[in-house]
Design an enzyme around this catalytic site. Structure first.
Site, PDB file in Angstrom:
ATOM      1  N   THR A  50     -31.442  -7.068  39.117  1.00 52.98           N
ATOM      2  CA  THR A  50     -31.564  -7.506  40.510  1.00 52.98           C
ATOM      3  C   THR A  50     -32.935  -7.148  41.064  1.00 52.98           C
ATOM      4  O   THR A  50     -33.570  -7.952  41.762  1.00 52.98           O
ATOM      5  CB  THR A  50     -30.476  -6.853  41.368  1.00 52.98           C
ATOM      6  OG1 THR A  50     -29.204  -7.097  40.783  1.00 52.98           O
ATOM      7  CG2 THR A  50     -30.491  -7.408  42.780  1.00 52.98           C
ATOM      8  N   TYR A 113     -20.158 -14.854  42.734  1.00 52.86           N
ATOM      9  CA  TYR A 113     -19.909 -16.054  43.528  1.00 52.86           C
ATOM     10  C   TYR A 113     -18.613 -16.777  43.173  1.00 52.86           C
ATOM     11  O   TYR A 113     -17.820 -17.099  44.065  1.00 52.86           O
ATOM     12  CB  TYR A 113     -21.082 -17.052  43.451  1.00 52.86           C
ATOM     13  CG  TYR A 113     -20.911 -18.194  44.421  1.00 52.86           C
ATOM     14  CD1 TYR A 113     -21.091 -18.001  45.783  1.00 52.86           C
ATOM     15  CD2 TYR A 113     -20.530 -19.462  43.988  1.00 52.86           C
ATOM     16  CE1 TYR A 113     -20.891 -19.039  46.691  1.00 52.86           C
ATOM     17  CE2 TYR A 113     -20.335 -20.497  44.880  1.00 52.86           C
ATOM     18  CZ  TYR A 113     -20.514 -20.289  46.229  1.00 52.86           C
ATOM     19  OH  TYR A 113     -20.311 -21.314  47.116  1.00 52.86           O
ATOM     20  N   TYR A 139     -22.378  -4.189  34.306  1.00 55.70           N
ATOM     21  CA  TYR A 139     -22.962  -3.854  35.611  1.00 55.70           C
ATOM     22  C   TYR A 139     -21.987  -4.292  36.695  1.00 55.70           C
ATOM     23  O   TYR A 139     -21.801  -5.484  36.942  1.00 55.70           O
ATOM     24  CB  TYR A 139     -24.312  -4.554  35.754  1.00 55.70           C
ATOM     25  CG  TYR A 139     -25.064  -4.299  37.035  1.00 55.70           C
ATOM     26  CD1 TYR A 139     -24.755  -3.252  37.888  1.00 55.70           C
ATOM     27  CD2 TYR A 139     -26.126  -5.128  37.393  1.00 55.70           C
ATOM     28  CE1 TYR A 139     -25.471  -3.027  39.052  1.00 55.70           C
ATOM     29  CE2 TYR A 139     -26.851  -4.918  38.544  1.00 55.70           C
ATOM     30  CZ  TYR A 139     -26.517  -3.865  39.386  1.00 55.70           C
ATOM     31  OH  TYR A 139     -27.229  -3.656  40.529  1.00 55.70           O
ATOM     32  N   ARG A 144     -22.722  -7.241  45.812  1.00 55.37           N
ATOM     33  CA  ARG A 144     -23.465  -8.472  45.539  1.00 55.37           C
ATOM     34  C   ARG A 144     -22.599  -9.539  44.877  1.00 55.37           C
ATOM     35  O   ARG A 144     -22.855 -10.723  45.041  1.00 55.37           O
ATOM     36  CB  ARG A 144     -24.679  -8.183  44.643  1.00 55.37           C
ATOM     37  CG  ARG A 144     -25.844  -7.533  45.372  1.00 55.37           C
ATOM     38  CD  ARG A 144     -27.043  -7.391  44.460  1.00 55.37           C
ATOM     39  NE  ARG A 144     -28.183  -6.775  45.129  1.00 55.37           N
ATOM     40  CZ  ARG A 144     -29.151  -7.434  45.746  1.00 55.37           C
ATOM     41  NH1 ARG A 144     -29.111  -8.749  45.796  1.00 55.37           N
ATOM     42  NH2 ARG A 144     -30.145  -6.792  46.313  1.00 55.37           N
ATOM     43  N   LYS A 168     -23.112   0.317  34.297  1.00 52.78           N
ATOM     44  CA  LYS A 168     -23.865   0.713  35.486  1.00 52.78           C
ATOM     45  C   LYS A 168     -22.934   0.512  36.672  1.00 52.78           C
ATOM     46  O   LYS A 168     -22.543  -0.620  36.982  1.00 52.78           O
ATOM     47  CB  LYS A 168     -25.134  -0.129  35.634  1.00 52.78           C
ATOM     48  CG  LYS A 168     -25.939   0.182  36.885  1.00 52.78           C
ATOM     49  CD  LYS A 168     -27.129  -0.762  37.033  1.00 52.78           C
ATOM     50  CE  LYS A 168     -27.891  -0.481  38.324  1.00 52.78           C
ATOM     51  NZ  LYS A 168     -28.992  -1.463  38.536  1.00 52.78           N
ATOM     52  N   ILE A 210     -29.705   4.174  36.718  1.00 56.03           N
ATOM     53  CA  ILE A 210     -30.653   3.055  36.624  1.00 56.03           C
ATOM     54  C   ILE A 210     -31.180   2.880  38.034  1.00 56.03           C
ATOM     55  O   ILE A 210     -30.476   2.416  38.929  1.00 56.03           O
ATOM     56  CB  ILE A 210     -29.996   1.790  36.065  1.00 56.03           C
ATOM     57  CG1 ILE A 210     -29.474   2.061  34.647  1.00 56.03           C
ATOM     58  CG2 ILE A 210     -31.001   0.632  36.048  1.00 56.03           C
ATOM     59  CD1 ILE A 210     -28.781   0.881  33.995  1.00 56.03           C
TER      60      ILE A 210
END
Length: 299
Positions: A50, A113, A139, A144, A168, A210
């Site tokens: 990202t 999405y 992840y 998001r 992550k 991270i």
């Protein structure tokens, strides 16, 4: 150091920004940034996450940034290639193409999405894990993606695909980190995806971070993680406290806008440029980040 050894993925990693100039990726600045990370003692770097503006890089840019990052790192630190997508087919193809370019490990974000259920999340990652024998780090970032990767789904994937080596975790939940650590085998790597939560996550069994802040502060973030993992809570907390305001300010606007501003202001890269729909920071927020940087001093 073998890239297939899961312990490689512990420690402090930087989610690299992708430097840009006049609308194009600035590869000379990318090289400077990679060198800056290595000089700062970082344990590894993530290319095109990202923070690397993966949503707005073209397909060709995405792969070229990964290839150049691997070239610039030159084996001195391991590189995770961000090849995630909300289309399973696209994620598989990106992974295969990046592997041909030399990528040896991959970060895959939850499918965003389209919001699949956990069975869909499992099958998405199962297809990816079946397409390569290289290590994969999951992840989970529900803020998001609109969904998380559930603990039970991580366990299913780890049991079925040994190359799923870690996750992550950027959901902000200490409880979930604790559940992950207790449910997975000792070799599985849980990494913090939030700078400000790195210490509590490690205290619960996570093995590193991270980081966004380490774009500017690789030495300090690496030292903080190393001290925490060694049991030096006082030393780790002193470093955390020194960086705490910066951890907050680096998310005062959408990532990586503040990080790029900080890097450009510090002279690590030449421009804070981001790609639409991201825009430059407001003057007010620039002043806040600048004040936090000045209060911290030279890294």
């Amino acid at each position: 150091m073998s890239i297939t050894n899961s312990s490689v993925y512990a420690g402090a990693w930087t989610a690299l920004v992708t430097p840009m100039k006049n609308g194009e990726v600035d590869y000379s600045d990318l090289k400077k940034l990679v060198e800056y990370q290595i000089a700062g003692g970082i344990d590894g770097v993530l290319s095109v996450g990202t923070s690397g503006e993966s949503p707005t890089l073209t397909h060709a840019e995405h792969l070229e940034v990964i290839a150049k990052t691997i070239e610039f790192a030159a084996g001195r630190v391991p590189v995770l290639a961000g090849t995630g997508a909300n289309s399973t087919h696209e994620a598989v193809e990106l992974t295969r193409e990046a592997e041909k370019l030399g990528a040896q490990a991959f970060l895959h974000v939850a499918p965003y999405y389209n919001k699949p259920n956990q069975e869909g999340v499992y099958r998405h990652f199962a297809e990816i894990a079946s397409a390569t024998d290289k290590p994969i780090m999951l992840y989970s970032i529900p803020g998001r993606c609109g969904i998380e990767i559930a603990v039970e789904t991580v366990v299913r994937l780890r049991k079925a695909f040994p190359n799923v080596v870690g996750v992550k975790e950027a959901g902000g939940s200490c409880d979930k980190v604790s559940r992950l650590v207790r449910a997975l085998d000792p070799d599985f790597i849980v990494m913090s995806g939030d700078d400000s939560l790195t210490l509590p996550f490690i205290s619960l069994g996570a093995k590193g971070v991270i980081s966004v802040a380490s774009n500017w502060l690789p030495r300090q973030v690496t030292a903080m993680v190393a001290k925490m993992r060694a049991g030096d809570l006082a030393g780790a907390r002193a470093l955390h406290d020194a960086m705490a305001d910066l951890f907050k300010k680096f998310f005062i606007e959408p990532n990586p806008v503040p990080a790029k501003f900080a890097l450009a202001r510090a002279g690590v890269i030449g421009s804070p440029e981001v790609r639409l729909p991201l825009v430059e920071m407001s003057a007010e927020n620039q002043a806040l980040v600048a004040a936090a940087m000045d209060a911290f001093g030279n890294p």
